[in-house]
Write an enzyme that holds these catalytic residues in place. Structure first.
Site, PDB file in Angstrom:
ATOM      1  N   ASP A 524       0.876  -1.174   0.000  1.00 59.53           N
ATOM      2  CA  ASP A 524       0.000   0.000   0.000  1.00 59.53           C
ATOM      3  C   ASP A 524       0.915   1.227   0.000  1.00 59.53           C
ATOM      4  O   ASP A 524       1.592   1.507   0.994  1.00 59.53           O
ATOM      5  CB  ASP A 524      -0.870  -0.057   1.267  1.00 59.53           C
ATOM      6  N   HIS A 525       0.907   1.928  -1.109  1.00 60.31           N
ATOM      7  CA  HIS A 525       1.869   3.025  -1.243  1.00 60.31           C
ATOM      8  C   HIS A 525       1.536   4.208  -0.339  1.00 60.31           C
ATOM      9  O   HIS A 525       2.319   5.151  -0.215  1.00 60.31           O
ATOM     10  CB  HIS A 525       1.930   3.479  -2.713  1.00 60.31           C
TER      11      HIS A 525
END
Ligand code: CAO
Length: 552
Positions: A524-525
């Site tokens: 999850d950036h």
């Protein structure tokens, strides 16, 4: 207490009208002028208002019944003598005003202003026709735009009084040059609606039409209230709560009370599928739509619709291409589909790839075969990968978090529980191994095999599938060189493992055959940056490349 009859008022000349919607139930309290039911004439739909305040005690009609002026449709308890006395004159004035309202939906065709000729066409200014005494009637929809080519009788605008809504039709065929009204404007007879160019070769016809409209008023039919236009008939929508963006120019068909309700709830009528006759939108449709929108918001995106404003995927009729069978989705499949979609839509995914040299690890693992047989445990690469991930999560704790966006907080976990994706005949399941950092390889091998078997036998308890900080999905036993797994939210990263293969690796002077394990870390950036992801996979590669470091 005084019982009062609610009767059909003067219907403006209509003999019998059909009840298309009943807006109250027995026991409902109503105020004076609240809509009791909606009837439809061939000209418009009209809400019949309550003659006063009180409680509905009886409904004498149902949807589909035909009624005429004077028919009793309901009884109400007007709330005592005082209230009844007060209501009496109100009832009269209401029925008078209802009579007014029934005449209202017959605007004549807009009277044109004198024509301005220009070459092969002329410009006409279209005016609001007589509205039967109504003034300052709000425009609720402008149905044309500049540049539109329209036919005679095309609906120009929809106006709505508190009793009825109606369309004002075009007296000409031609092209809209300028729209002179906006939604919310209040219109009275003679107000300018628009300018349009009309082909000169139709001069005579148009003149005839405008004369007819002006003189007789007979052809000045409002379109049936907000009815569909022949040129832009909206297609029947499939039975689904999928959000369908409104098709340009599509029209809605609903009574004033329903429109009012939709406005109050902030529901866009163009997105609501009507279940009434001629796809008319009923009060229940508005309520169902709002409910389904709320549910989608609460559950995140699920089902066929995305809940994200993105149109759902439209299915063709597959049977036109060949034989098909349909079967219901298993509950597990539906849940997985919903979870995957929620994660995919909510999480900005990035995948970092890395190859780990597991030649030495494999040599060690294979050397444990006899010991494994003794213990009754098979040592696969998975326990090594679990152990390496636990070490990496401890060293790079930014991967062992969840994001609480509502509270704008990062939840840091002080434990290391890792989920393993298990392929079962019933679908994907993810049992969780707790405290991986505190367990040895044999323990992890035994526990992962046991949980995988339980998953396949559908014997996992809910608690055994909860609490993971991170997930490993290994397709190594099956094949493939790399893939991009979807983060198992609310975790922030997942490791995909593909099949190890011998590859030539340059050792500085020559190529060496090495067993390389492909790793794919999706993350999850929002929680993890790319540099940390590269650090994580490099660390994994290093740990698996020299498993002695797992002991440190
Ligand atoms: N490279 C090469 N061989 C591998 C390997 C890899 N990365 N991983 C496992 N293997 C080998 C094992 O060593 C074993 O070989 P032997 O029988 O010769 O010893 C064989 O492949 C089968 O292993 P396994 O799959 O039974 O055991 P595992 O511990 O590696 O995996 C489990 C267990 C539960 C993860 C696995 O059975 C499984 O279900 N994988 C599918 C997960 C999945 O569907 N993920 C997709 C999720 S997203 O849709």
């Amino acid at each position: 207490m005084s019982e009062q009859e609610i009767k059909v008022p003067d219907l403006g000349g209509a003999d019998e009208v059909e009840i298309i919607e009943i807006l109250v139930s027995v026991g409902d309290s109503v105020e004076a002028e609240d809509s009791i039911l909606t009837v439809e004439t061939d000209k418009a739909s009209v809400d019949l208002p309550s003659p006063g305040a009180g409680k509905i005690t009886k409904l004498s009609v149902k949807v589909g019944d035909k009624v005429k002026e004077g028919d009793v449709v309901a009884m109400m308890d007007a709330g005592g003598a005082a209230g009844g006395a007060d209501d009496e004159p109100e009832a009269k004035s209401e029925s008078e005003s209802s009579a007014d309202s029934d005449e209202k939906p017959e605007p004549e065709k807009p009277k044109p202003e004198p024509k301005k000729k220009s070459g092969g066409s002329r410009t006409e200014t279209v005016l609001v026709p007589p509205l039967d005494g109504m003034e300052d009637v709000p425009v609720i929809e402008v149905n044309i735009s500049e540049g539109d080519t329209i036919e005679v009788d095309a609906s120009l605008v929809t106006v709505e009084s508190d009793k009825a809504s109606m369309d004002i039709p075009s007296p000409y065929a031609g092209k809209v040059v300028k729209v002179l009204v906006n939604e919310g404007d209040k219109l009275s007879e003679g107000d300018k609606l628009l300018e349009m160019t009309v082909a000169d070769d139709s001069d005579e016809d148009d003149e005839d039409q405008s004369e007819t409209a002006a003189d007789s008023g007979q052809e000045a039919k409002p379109e049936p209230e907000a009815d569909d236009k022949p040129s832009k008939e909206p297609e029947a929508q499939p039975q689904s709560s999928t959000y369908e963006p409104p098709s340009p120019g599509s029209r809605v068909h609903a009574g004033p009370a329903v429109r009012k309700l939709a406005r109050e709830l902030g529901a866009d009528m163009a997105r609501i599928k009507g279940s009434g006759p001629k796809s008319r939108i009923l009060k229940d449709d508005v309520n169902d739509y709002v409910k389904s929108q709320l549910q989608q918001t609460q559950q995140g995106s699920s089902g066929a619709g995305t809940g994200s404003g993105i149109p759902g995927v439209k299915l063709p009729d597959f049977s036109q291409f060949g034989d098909i069978e349909r079967e219901p989705m298993s509950r597990m499949m539906a849940v997985t589909a919903s979870n995957m979609q929620r994660s995919w839509l909510n999480v900005p995914h990035v995948t970092q790839f890395e190859d780990a040299d597991i030649s030495d690890m494999e040599a060690f693992r294979k050397a444990q075969k006899a010991a494994g047989e003794k213990r009754g445990v098979k040592m696969t690469p998975l326990p090594f990968i679990l152990k390496a991930c636990a070490t990496a999560l401890a060293e790079l704790p930014q991967f062992n978090v969840s994001l609480d966006l509502e509270r704008k907080e990062v939840v840091r976990k002080q434990y290391i529980h890792i989920g393993i994706a298990v392929d079962t005949p019933n679908g994907l399941m993810v049992p969780v191994i707790r405290d991986v950092d505190q367990k040895g390889l044999w323990e992890l091998a035994a526990e992962s095999a046991e949980l995988a078997q339980k998953a396949r036998d559908r014997k996992l308890k809910p608690a055994e599938m909860q609490g993971a900080c991170f997930t490993i999905t290994s397709l190594g036993g099956i094949g493939g060189t790399a893939f991009t797994p979807i983060v198992n939210t609310p975790e922030v990263a997942i490791l995909g493992v593909s099949r190890a293969a011998m590859k030539p690796v340059w050792d500085g002077s020559e190529f060496q055959p090495r067993l390389m394990l492909p790793l794919s870390l999706s993350y999850d950036h929002r929680a993890v940056n790319g540099a940390d992801a590269a650090r994580f996979t490099s660390l994994l590669s290093q740990l698996l490349g020299d498993i002695r470091s797992l002991l440190l």
